[in-house]
Design a protein around this motif. Sequence first.
Motif, PDB file in Angstrom:
ATOM      1  N   ILE A  21       3.386  17.158  -2.491  1.00  0.00           N
ATOM      2  CA  ILE A  21       3.366  16.828  -1.058  1.00  0.00           C
ATOM      3  C   ILE A  21       4.725  17.140  -0.423  1.00  0.00           C
ATOM      4  CG2 ILE A  21       3.068  14.982   0.639  1.00  0.00           C
ATOM      5  CD1 ILE A  21       1.380  13.520  -1.519  1.00  0.00           C
ATOM      6  N   GLU A  81       5.236  20.785   0.194  1.00  0.00           N
ATOM      7  CA  GLU A  81       4.408  21.248   1.301  1.00  0.00           C
ATOM      8  C   GLU A  81       4.983  20.766   2.641  1.00  0.00           C
ATOM      9  OE1 GLU A  81       2.220  23.405   0.921  1.00  0.00           O
ATOM     10  OE2 GLU A  81       1.431  23.373   2.970  1.00  0.00           O
ATOM     11  N   PHE A 102       5.346  16.579   9.812  1.00  0.00           N
ATOM     12  CA  PHE A 102       4.413  16.032   8.826  1.00  0.00           C
ATOM     13  C   PHE A 102       4.269  14.519   9.015  1.00  0.00           C
ATOM     14  CE2 PHE A 102       2.929  14.661   4.652  1.00  0.00           C
ATOM     15  CZ  PHE A 102       1.978  15.635   4.362  1.00  0.00           C
ATOM     16  N   ARG A 105       2.094  12.831  11.754  1.00  0.00           N
ATOM     17  CA  ARG A 105       0.661  12.648  11.538  1.00  0.00           C
ATOM     18  C   ARG A 105       0.370  11.325  10.831  1.00  0.00           C
ATOM     19  NH1 ARG A 105      -0.231  17.121   7.558  1.00  0.00           N
ATOM     20  NH2 ARG A 105      -2.357  16.344   7.577  1.00  0.00           N
ATOM     21  N   SER A 106       1.423  10.662  10.340  1.00  0.00           N
ATOM     22  CA  SER A 106       1.210   9.497   9.475  1.00  0.00           C
ATOM     23  C   SER A 106       1.027   8.215  10.258  1.00  0.00           C
ATOM     24  CB  SER A 106       2.405   9.328   8.531  1.00  0.00           C
ATOM     25  OG  SER A 106       3.449   8.661   9.214  1.00  0.00           O
ATOM     26  N   SER A 107       0.586   7.189   9.559  1.00  0.00           N
ATOM     27  CA  SER A 107       0.396   5.878  10.167  1.00  0.00           C
ATOM     28  C   SER A 107       1.733   5.240  10.543  1.00  0.00           C
ATOM     29  CB  SER A 107      -0.360   4.959   9.211  1.00  0.00           C
ATOM     30  OG  SER A 107       0.350   4.812   8.009  1.00  0.00           O
ATOM     31  N   HIS A 108       2.830   5.711   9.926  1.00  0.00           N
ATOM     32  CA  HIS A 108       4.152   5.153  10.189  1.00  0.00           C
ATOM     33  C   HIS A 108       4.493   5.189  11.669  1.00  0.00           C
ATOM     34  CE1 HIS A 108       8.157   3.959   8.951  1.00  0.00           C
ATOM     35  NE2 HIS A 108       8.685   4.902   9.702  1.00  0.00           N
ATOM     36  N   GLN A 114       2.476   5.315  14.252  1.00  0.00           N
ATOM     37  CA  GLN A 114       1.680   4.336  14.994  1.00  0.00           C
ATOM     38  C   GLN A 114       2.199   2.919  14.738  1.00  0.00           C
ATOM     39  OE1 GLN A 114      -0.254   6.884  13.506  1.00  0.00           O
ATOM     40  NE2 GLN A 114      -0.659   7.868  15.449  1.00  0.00           N
ATOM     41  N   ARG A 115       2.504   2.661  13.448  1.00  0.00           N
ATOM     42  CA  ARG A 115       2.961   1.356  13.026  1.00  0.00           C
ATOM     43  C   ARG A 115       4.222   0.949  13.783  1.00  0.00           C
ATOM     44  NH1 ARG A 115       2.567   2.703   7.262  1.00  0.00           N
ATOM     45  NH2 ARG A 115       4.790   3.035   7.402  1.00  0.00           N
ATOM     46  N   ARG A 151       0.823  -1.207   0.000  1.00  0.00           N
ATOM     47  CA  ARG A 151       0.000   0.000   0.000  1.00  0.00           C
ATOM     48  C   ARG A 151       0.858   1.259   0.000  1.00  0.00           C
ATOM     49  NH1 ARG A 151      -4.845  -0.170   4.128  1.00  0.00           N
ATOM     50  NH2 ARG A 151      -5.320   1.617   2.817  1.00  0.00           N
ATOM     51  N   PHE A 152       0.202   2.350  -0.371  1.00  0.00           N
ATOM     52  CA  PHE A 152       0.794   3.685  -0.335  1.00  0.00           C
ATOM     53  C   PHE A 152       1.318   4.003   1.055  1.00  0.00           C
ATOM     54  CE2 PHE A 152       0.316   8.181   0.612  1.00  0.00           C
ATOM     55  CZ  PHE A 152       0.709   8.833  -0.537  1.00  0.00           C
ATOM     56  N   ASN A 153       2.489   4.614   1.145  1.00  0.00           N
ATOM     57  CA  ASN A 153       2.837   5.250   2.421  1.00  0.00           C
ATOM     58  C   ASN A 153       3.479   6.613   2.191  1.00  0.00           C
ATOM     59  OD1 ASN A 153       5.517   4.754   1.891  1.00  0.00           O
ATOM     60  ND2 ASN A 153       5.892   3.585   3.742  1.00  0.00           N
ATOM     61  N   LEU A 154       3.453   7.368   3.267  1.00  0.00           N
ATOM     62  CA  LEU A 154       3.760   8.789   3.147  1.00  0.00           C
ATOM     63  C   LEU A 154       5.255   9.033   3.030  1.00  0.00           C
ATOM     64  CD1 LEU A 154       1.825  11.155   3.037  1.00  0.00           C
ATOM     65  CD2 LEU A 154       1.784  11.189   5.528  1.00  0.00           C
ATOM     66  N   GLU A 155       6.064   8.309   3.808  1.00  0.00           N
ATOM     67  CA  GLU A 155       7.498   8.613   3.847  1.00  0.00           C
ATOM     68  C   GLU A 155       8.180   8.306   2.510  1.00  0.00           C
ATOM     69  OE1 GLU A 155       5.809   6.609   5.773  1.00  0.00           O
ATOM     70  OE2 GLU A 155       6.815   4.712   6.194  1.00  0.00           O
TER      71      GLU A 155
END
Lengths: 199, 199
Positions: free
Chosen positions: B147, B150, B158, B161-164, B166-167, B114-118
Amino acid sequence: MVTAFAHGAASIKPYADLEECRKAASQGYETSGERNGIKVEGFDRGNSPFEYMHEGIRGKNIAFTTTNGTQAIEKARNAKHLLIGAFLNVSATADMAASLNEDLIIVCAGWKGRFNLEDTLFAGALAGRLESTFRSDDDALIAAVTIYREAKKDIVAFLNRSSHVQRLNRLNIHEDMAFCVKEDEYSVVPALKGDHLTV
Amino acid sequence: MVTAFAHGAASIKPYADLEECRKAASQGYETSGERNGIKVEGFDRGNSPFEYMHEGIRGKNIAFTTTNGTQAIEKARNAKHLLIGAFLNVSATADMAASLNEDLIIVCAGWKGRFNLEDTLFAGALAGRLESTFRSDDDALIAAVTIYREAKKDIVAFLNRSSHVQRLNRLNIHEDMAFCVKEDEYSVVPALKGDHLTV
């Protein structure tokens, strides 16, 4: 689809398969078909909102197939509720999604299974309106909201950089796009009931 | 991986399969393993850059398996050139990619398909450095560059705020992340030669 309902369409039956959609003409449906951004030969209408903005749409039952949108509807068909959102009805879609009191998945139809910019911008526009209602730490959602906030100053200019414009390289694409990114032109929210979308 | 080479590692053999990687210990390799952000039991090291910042790394041949990164390498194995890029070596990676005079695909390892932000932020950081060298109208690339521009004012904030976060909810994740988003700490660019990454 949103523009059709805003102009009084009675129902839309979404088809993933083009030839199945074509057959619906013999069952009293008007036919709308788009593949690769172009109206399908022999169908009554294509995918430009301007084809749906007149009194002739009122009361019509339309069989509709598109390159990506009706495939996404097919995949999401088993959802408890399935709503059709666009910039044109984004606030109404957000309000209805919030009122359902369920978890929410924003499905971007994309382009032939791939990421595209216009759907992601819409996802960001919708999610931004729902931040006080839903909690999410989904990375793709954070990305969509970030891109939308950056692009919304001038969405047309932003999308002109995208592959969409090259893809749909036809005379009226700029006119279509400029209309389709208008927010809250309409308050109808099409929802799937059985086989048909209605409002 | 980049930190390991910056501290003198001789080679890294990437493994998609954890148990295959474990067996490499009997062939003279040190073993590095991470699953779900946690060091694999029985392996010499995990995936924190701080485990690779010492003289003991020099000259070592390392068998390496990660949840996403080594799977991505496996899928991209047939590329003419395969480079390992990170914020830590982003400018050096951009320079090497430009010098190859080939088309370029930036593969984001993501998180379990899946997509991830980092990874997307890194893709944007890399692509932004290559705008004068490559031409692209890819929507995902436009999104990544947007992104990154920004987020770059404060990438740590930034990504918090990501799921990383928490993960990888472990004591040293904030320390790891703060280091891993530093740009151009190192100038090594690992590249795949046969079965091994070297610099």
